[in-house]
Motif scaffolding. Structure first.
Motif, PDB file in Angstrom:
ATOM      1  N   GLY A  14     -24.592 -34.928  70.878  1.00  0.00           N
ATOM      2  CA  GLY A  14     -24.476 -36.254  71.484  1.00  0.00           C
ATOM      3  C   GLY A  14     -25.198 -37.321  70.680  1.00  0.00           C
ATOM      4  O   GLY A  14     -24.700 -38.440  70.513  1.00  0.00           O
ATOM      5  N   THR A  15     -26.376 -36.985  70.160  1.00  0.00           N
ATOM      6  CA  THR A  15     -27.131 -37.933  69.341  1.00  0.00           C
ATOM      7  C   THR A  15     -26.374 -38.263  68.061  1.00  0.00           C
ATOM      8  O   THR A  15     -26.311 -39.424  67.643  1.00  0.00           O
ATOM      9  N   GLY A  16     -25.775 -37.250  67.463  1.00  0.00           N
ATOM     10  CA  GLY A  16     -24.982 -37.478  66.254  1.00  0.00           C
ATOM     11  C   GLY A  16     -23.771 -38.355  66.512  1.00  0.00           C
ATOM     12  O   GLY A  16     -23.449 -39.254  65.720  1.00  0.00           O
ATOM     13  N   LEU A  17     -23.098 -38.117  67.637  1.00  0.00           N
ATOM     14  CA  LEU A  17     -21.938 -38.945  67.988  1.00  0.00           C
ATOM     15  C   LEU A  17     -22.351 -40.389  68.245  1.00  0.00           C
ATOM     16  O   LEU A  17     -21.657 -41.328  67.842  1.00  0.00           O
ATOM     17  N   ARG A  18     -23.480 -40.566  68.923  1.00  0.00           N
ATOM     18  CA  ARG A  18     -23.972 -41.917  69.199  1.00  0.00           C
ATOM     19  C   ARG A  18     -24.302 -42.638  67.894  1.00  0.00           C
ATOM     20  O   ARG A  18     -23.944 -43.805  67.706  1.00  0.00           O
ATOM     21  N   LEU A  19     -24.983 -41.961  66.992  1.00  0.00           N
ATOM     22  CA  LEU A  19     -25.320 -42.558  65.705  1.00  0.00           C
ATOM     23  C   LEU A  19     -24.053 -42.945  64.942  1.00  0.00           C
ATOM     24  O   LEU A  19     -23.987 -44.022  64.334  1.00  0.00           O
ATOM     25  N   SER A  75     -27.590 -37.527  75.892  1.00  0.00           N
ATOM     26  CA  SER A  75     -28.083 -38.086  74.632  1.00  0.00           C
ATOM     27  C   SER A  75     -27.093 -39.076  74.031  1.00  0.00           C
ATOM     28  O   SER A  75     -27.468 -39.951  73.264  1.00  0.00           O
ATOM     29  N   PHE A  76     -25.826 -38.940  74.369  1.00  0.00           N
ATOM     30  CA  PHE A  76     -24.794 -39.863  73.875  1.00  0.00           C
ATOM     31  C   PHE A  76     -24.943 -41.226  74.554  1.00  0.00           C
ATOM     32  O   PHE A  76     -24.957 -42.257  73.906  1.00  0.00           O
ATOM     33  N   THR A  77     -25.069 -41.219  75.870  1.00  0.00           N
ATOM     34  CA  THR A  77     -25.254 -42.461  76.624  1.00  0.00           C
ATOM     35  C   THR A  77     -26.738 -42.631  76.891  1.00  0.00           C
ATOM     36  O   THR A  77     -27.457 -41.661  77.061  1.00  0.00           O
ATOM     37  N   THR A  78     -27.196 -43.871  76.950  1.00  0.00           N
ATOM     38  CA  THR A  78     -28.595 -44.068  77.284  1.00  0.00           C
ATOM     39  C   THR A  78     -28.825 -45.424  77.901  1.00  0.00           C
ATOM     40  O   THR A  78     -28.327 -46.432  77.416  1.00  0.00           O
ATOM     41  N   PHE A  79     -29.538 -45.400  78.981  1.00  0.00           N
ATOM     42  CA  PHE A  79     -29.894 -46.618  79.687  1.00  0.00           C
ATOM     43  C   PHE A  79     -30.885 -47.431  78.863  1.00  0.00           C
ATOM     44  O   PHE A  79     -30.875 -48.660  78.905  1.00  0.00           O
ATOM     45  N   SER A  80     -31.718 -46.756  78.102  1.00  0.00           N
ATOM     46  CA  SER A  80     -32.724 -47.467  77.312  1.00  0.00           C
ATOM     47  C   SER A  80     -32.069 -48.360  76.264  1.00  0.00           C
ATOM     48  O   SER A  80     -32.592 -49.440  75.955  1.00  0.00           O
ATOM     49  N   ALA A  81     -30.936 -47.964  75.695  1.00  0.00           N
ATOM     50  CA  ALA A  81     -30.248 -48.809  74.715  1.00  0.00           C
ATOM     51  C   ALA A  81     -29.748 -50.093  75.367  1.00  0.00           C
ATOM     52  O   ALA A  81     -29.779 -51.163  74.758  1.00  0.00           O
TER      53      ALA A  81
END
Length: 139
Positions: A14-19, A75-81
């Motif tokens: 998920g982190t890789g996809l988000r990046l 990890s793909f979606t994040t409220f903090s972003a």
């Protein structure tokens, strides 16, 4: 232990996809954060679809649910972003942009989740295919 491994692996994916999406759709502090909006709407739709459909099946193992839900989609979606974008916009005096972004994020996020739940529940009432044909029609 399998659930923890599922979350760790899902989180890495998920982190890789988000990046990858953030790199493909970059934005500055004063710009509308299209990548963050797209990521969170897509994640809400996917999670709604999974919760409404696939996860209602007793045969889906817990580690799969943990790996895809909190791991990959968490990890793909994040409220903090979203919050970082809103703070940056308001700090730059872009109050209308921040308000619009917050409103669009909430409305589209709930809409996508509701659509996903609806679609998933319709799929859940159909049996999973026992084999995939050459035509690719499985559902």
């Amino acid at each position: 232990m399998p659930a923890l491994i599922g979350v760790l692996l899902g989180g890495a994916i998920g982190t890789g996809l988000r990046l990858a999406l953030d790199t493909a759709l970059p934005h500055g502090d004063a710009d509308f954060p299209w990548s963050t909006l797209a990521i969170n709407i897509l994640g809400a739709l996917a999670l709604g679809w999974l919760v409404g459909g696939l996860w209602t099946r007793p045969s889906v193992p817990h580690w799969v649910k943990a790996g895809i839900g909190p791991g990959l989609l968490g990890s793909f979606t994040t409220f903090s972003a979203v919050m970082v974008s809103l703070v940056a916009q308001t700090s730059a005096g872009l109050f209308w942009l921040a308000a619009g972004y917050a409103g669009v994020s909430i409305v589209l996020g709930f809409g996508a989740a509701a659509l996903g739940l609806w679609a998933g529940s319709h799929i859940a009432h159909r049996p999973l295919p026992s084999e995939i044909t050459d035509e690719g029609s499985t559902l």
